[in-house]
Design an enzyme around this catalytic site. Sequence first.
Site, PDB file in Angstrom:
ATOM      1  N   ALA A  13       0.819  -1.221   0.000  1.00 33.58           N
ATOM      2  CA  ALA A  13       0.000   0.000   0.000  1.00 33.58           C
ATOM      3  C   ALA A  13       0.855   1.275   0.000  1.00 33.58           C
ATOM      4  O   ALA A  13       0.325   2.377  -0.105  1.00 33.58           O
ATOM      5  CB  ALA A  13      -0.929   0.005   1.204  1.00 33.58           C
ATOM      6  N   ARG A  15       3.780   4.104  -1.338  1.00 36.13           N
ATOM      7  CA  ARG A  15       3.916   4.794  -2.636  1.00 36.13           C
ATOM      8  C   ARG A  15       4.657   3.930  -3.652  1.00 36.13           C
ATOM      9  O   ARG A  15       4.216   3.749  -4.784  1.00 36.13           O
ATOM     10  CB  ARG A  15       4.654   6.127  -2.447  1.00 36.13           C
ATOM     11  CG  ARG A  15       3.773   7.228  -1.943  1.00 36.13           C
ATOM     12  CD  ARG A  15       4.590   8.436  -1.600  1.00 36.13           C
ATOM     13  NE  ARG A  15       5.457   8.152  -0.459  1.00 36.13           N
ATOM     14  CZ  ARG A  15       5.711   9.012   0.525  1.00 36.13           C
ATOM     15  NH1 ARG A  15       5.207  10.216   0.484  1.00 36.13           N
ATOM     16  NH2 ARG A  15       6.497   8.685   1.542  1.00 36.13           N
ATOM     17  N   THR A  99      14.527  -0.486  -0.238  1.00 36.28           N
ATOM     18  CA  THR A  99      14.459   0.303   1.002  1.00 36.28           C
ATOM     19  C   THR A  99      15.809   0.977   1.260  1.00 36.28           C
ATOM     20  O   THR A  99      16.856   0.412   0.955  1.00 36.28           O
ATOM     21  CB  THR A  99      14.073  -0.631   2.172  1.00 36.28           C
ATOM     22  OG1 THR A  99      12.794  -1.184   1.879  1.00 36.28           O
ATOM     23  CG2 THR A  99      14.017   0.109   3.493  1.00 36.28           C
ATOM     24  N   ASN A 124      18.912   3.446  -5.442  1.00 36.89           N
ATOM     25  CA  ASN A 124      18.166   4.115  -6.516  1.00 36.89           C
ATOM     26  C   ASN A 124      17.962   3.094  -7.621  1.00 36.89           C
ATOM     27  O   ASN A 124      18.911   2.676  -8.272  1.00 36.89           O
ATOM     28  CB  ASN A 124      18.909   5.349  -7.041  1.00 36.89           C
ATOM     29  CG  ASN A 124      17.991   6.175  -7.932  1.00 36.89           C
ATOM     30  OD1 ASN A 124      17.259   5.631  -8.755  1.00 36.89           O
ATOM     31  ND2 ASN A 124      18.015   7.483  -7.742  1.00 36.89           N
ATOM     32  N   HIS A 155      13.612  18.728  -6.486  1.00 38.44           N
ATOM     33  CA  HIS A 155      12.642  17.766  -5.973  1.00 38.44           C
ATOM     34  C   HIS A 155      11.392  18.465  -5.454  1.00 38.44           C
ATOM     35  O   HIS A 155      11.385  19.676  -5.234  1.00 38.44           O
ATOM     36  CB  HIS A 155      13.258  16.924  -4.849  1.00 38.44           C
ATOM     37  CG  HIS A 155      14.167  15.851  -5.352  1.00 38.44           C
ATOM     38  ND1 HIS A 155      15.513  16.044  -5.544  1.00 38.44           N
ATOM     39  CD2 HIS A 155      13.907  14.583  -5.744  1.00 38.44           C
ATOM     40  CE1 HIS A 155      16.047  14.933  -6.022  1.00 38.44           C
ATOM     41  NE2 HIS A 155      15.093  14.026  -6.162  1.00 38.44           N
ATOM     42  N   LYS A 159      10.013  16.886   0.201  1.00 39.22           N
ATOM     43  CA  LYS A 159      11.300  16.241   0.527  1.00 39.22           C
ATOM     44  C   LYS A 159      11.931  16.934   1.733  1.00 39.22           C
ATOM     45  O   LYS A 159      11.986  18.161   1.782  1.00 39.22           O
ATOM     46  CB  LYS A 159      12.230  16.303  -0.689  1.00 39.22           C
ATOM     47  CG  LYS A 159      13.514  15.514  -0.488  1.00 39.22           C
ATOM     48  CD  LYS A 159      14.215  15.267  -1.798  1.00 39.22           C
ATOM     49  CE  LYS A 159      15.563  14.596  -1.596  1.00 39.22           C
ATOM     50  NZ  LYS A 159      15.446  13.295  -0.923  1.00 39.22           N
TER      51      LYS A 159
HETATM   52  P1  NAD Z   1       5.826   4.702   1.987  1.00 40.34           P
HETATM   53  O1  NAD Z   1       5.848   5.217   3.385  1.00 40.34           O
HETATM   54  O2  NAD Z   1       4.846   5.268   1.017  1.00 40.34           O
HETATM   55  O3  NAD Z   1       5.589   3.104   1.999  1.00 40.34           O
HETATM   56  C1  NAD Z   1       6.258   2.239   2.895  1.00 40.34           C
HETATM   57  C2  NAD Z   1       5.426   0.994   3.078  1.00 40.34           C
HETATM   58  O4  NAD Z   1       6.140   0.108   3.933  1.00 40.34           O
HETATM   59  C3  NAD Z   1       4.065   1.271   3.723  1.00 40.34           C
HETATM   60  O5  NAD Z   1       3.065   0.572   3.050  1.00 40.34           O
HETATM   61  C4  NAD Z   1       4.263   0.759   5.145  1.00 40.34           C
HETATM   62  O6  NAD Z   1       3.092   0.236   5.725  1.00 40.34           O
HETATM   63  C5  NAD Z   1       5.260  -0.358   4.924  1.00 40.34           C
HETATM   64  N1  NAD Z   1       5.994  -0.607   6.182  1.00 40.34           N
HETATM   65  C6  NAD Z   1       6.839   0.226   6.806  1.00 40.34           C
HETATM   66  N2  NAD Z   1       7.270  -0.327   7.949  1.00 40.34           N
HETATM   67  C7  NAD Z   1       6.651  -1.527   8.043  1.00 40.34           C
HETATM   68  C8  NAD Z   1       6.659  -2.541   9.030  1.00 40.34           C
HETATM   69  N3  NAD Z   1       7.402  -2.456  10.139  1.00 40.34           N
HETATM   70  N4  NAD Z   1       5.893  -3.638   8.796  1.00 40.34           N
HETATM   71  C9  NAD Z   1       5.152  -3.738   7.693  1.00 40.34           C
HETATM   72  N5  NAD Z   1       5.086  -2.783   6.723  1.00 40.34           N
HETATM   73  C10 NAD Z   1       5.830  -1.695   6.926  1.00 40.34           C
HETATM   74  O7  NAD Z   1       7.310   4.869   1.468  1.00 40.34           O
HETATM   75  P2  NAD Z   1       7.862   4.827  -0.033  1.00 40.34           P
HETATM   76  O8  NAD Z   1       7.934   6.207  -0.589  1.00 40.34           O
HETATM   77  O9  NAD Z   1       7.160   3.765  -0.800  1.00 40.34           O
HETATM   78  O10 NAD Z   1       9.373   4.373   0.256  1.00 40.34           O
HETATM   79  C11 NAD Z   1       9.670   3.179   0.927  1.00 40.34           C
HETATM   80  C12 NAD Z   1      11.168   2.991   0.990  1.00 40.34           C
HETATM   81  O11 NAD Z   1      11.689   2.905  -0.328  1.00 40.34           O
HETATM   82  C13 NAD Z   1      11.942   4.134   1.650  1.00 40.34           C
HETATM   83  O12 NAD Z   1      13.044   3.585   2.335  1.00 40.34           O
HETATM   84  C14 NAD Z   1      12.420   4.970   0.476  1.00 40.34           C
HETATM   85  O13 NAD Z   1      13.572   5.726   0.765  1.00 40.34           O
HETATM   86  C15 NAD Z   1      12.709   3.876  -0.508  1.00 40.34           C
HETATM   87  N6  NAD Z   1      12.707   4.277  -1.923  1.00 40.34           N
HETATM   88  C16 NAD Z   1      13.668   3.720  -2.677  1.00 40.34           C
HETATM   89  C17 NAD Z   1      13.712   3.981  -4.029  1.00 40.34           C
HETATM   90  C18 NAD Z   1      14.761   3.300  -4.843  1.00 40.34           C
HETATM   91  O14 NAD Z   1      14.866   3.579  -6.045  1.00 40.34           O
HETATM   92  N7  NAD Z   1      15.540   2.390  -4.271  1.00 40.34           N
HETATM   93  C19 NAD Z   1      12.778   4.840  -4.617  1.00 40.34           C
HETATM   94  C20 NAD Z   1      11.782   5.402  -3.805  1.00 40.34           C
HETATM   95  C21 NAD Z   1      11.755   5.099  -2.454  1.00 40.34           C
END
Ligand code: NAD
Length: 279
Positions: A13, A15, A99, A124, A155, A159
Amino acid sequence: MTAATRLAVVGAAGRMGRAVIAAALDDARFEIVAAHSREGAGQDVATLVGRPPIGVVTRDALAPVVQAADAVIEFTRPAFSVELARLCAEHGCALVSGTTGFDSAQHAALQSAAGQVPLFWAPNMSVGVNLLLAALRQVASRLGDDYDAEIIESHHRHKVDAPSGTAIALGEVLAETRGQPLDALADHGRAGRTGERAPGRIGIHSVRGGEIVGEHDVRLIGADEELRLGHTAFRRGAFATGALRAAAWLVRQEPGLYGMHELLALDGGSHMDTRRAPQ
Ligand code: NAD
């Protein structure tokens, strides 16, 4: 034709979770077979992204989600990613993690899980950003430091940190070719009586506004010419499609910890610092 890879999306759920679901629904290499969401169980994954239901509902128990899949893609939080990596190792499931923000103990836990299953991790996931880094390395090592380097990143207004992790990674590539750590060379923004620009410095500037997903520009400015390299992410799909590309590749690999460097067969230098936040 080979069978589709059975994919589970964890953090469904979130982003990025939703961006992965949307991209996977359009990708014939994958069949979404399970999804985990702590926001609530029982919602069809496709309806989470505004599509007609496919009969796969989110669950709040992790083990059955992992057991159902050949590969898991997750964008969540570090402590949870570590728990998930352990489960994947136990059940022989490949894991793609996007993550960010792992500390060294959490990073070691991922490494240890990668002793048993193929694990892919990139701060990334955008293929374009990773190729930009590789291209900059090629260019900067040949240009020399007669060219003044300025990095400008833009951005969205939500942010909370600056400069972006990607801007720092770009700066590190430039600093490396100048034989010094980035901290010793970076000028973060400029104001007041700065004096003339000193040679070899790396300017880094952050623009914030609206809903810009992510822009990075590197300007290499010589006395007689300027070279520009840049990347623009239009939407989170840029990271989601990179994660799917990684998953399609990863399920054919031996156990080990992999990143964009291996996926894209990039030469020279290390890929992005694996503990830094993206964008
Ligand atoms: P977000 O907050 O929209 O989504 C995170 C999801 O993880 C949520 O659905 C949340 O419920 C779940 N979650 C968090 N902790 C949890 C737990 N303890 N148990 C169960 N579910 C849990 O965040 P986002 O924007 O989707 O980003 C998530 C991660 O991805 C961040 O670390 C962000 O920096 C990273 N990210 C990485 C890239 C990449 O290219 N590698 C790109 C965007 C975001």
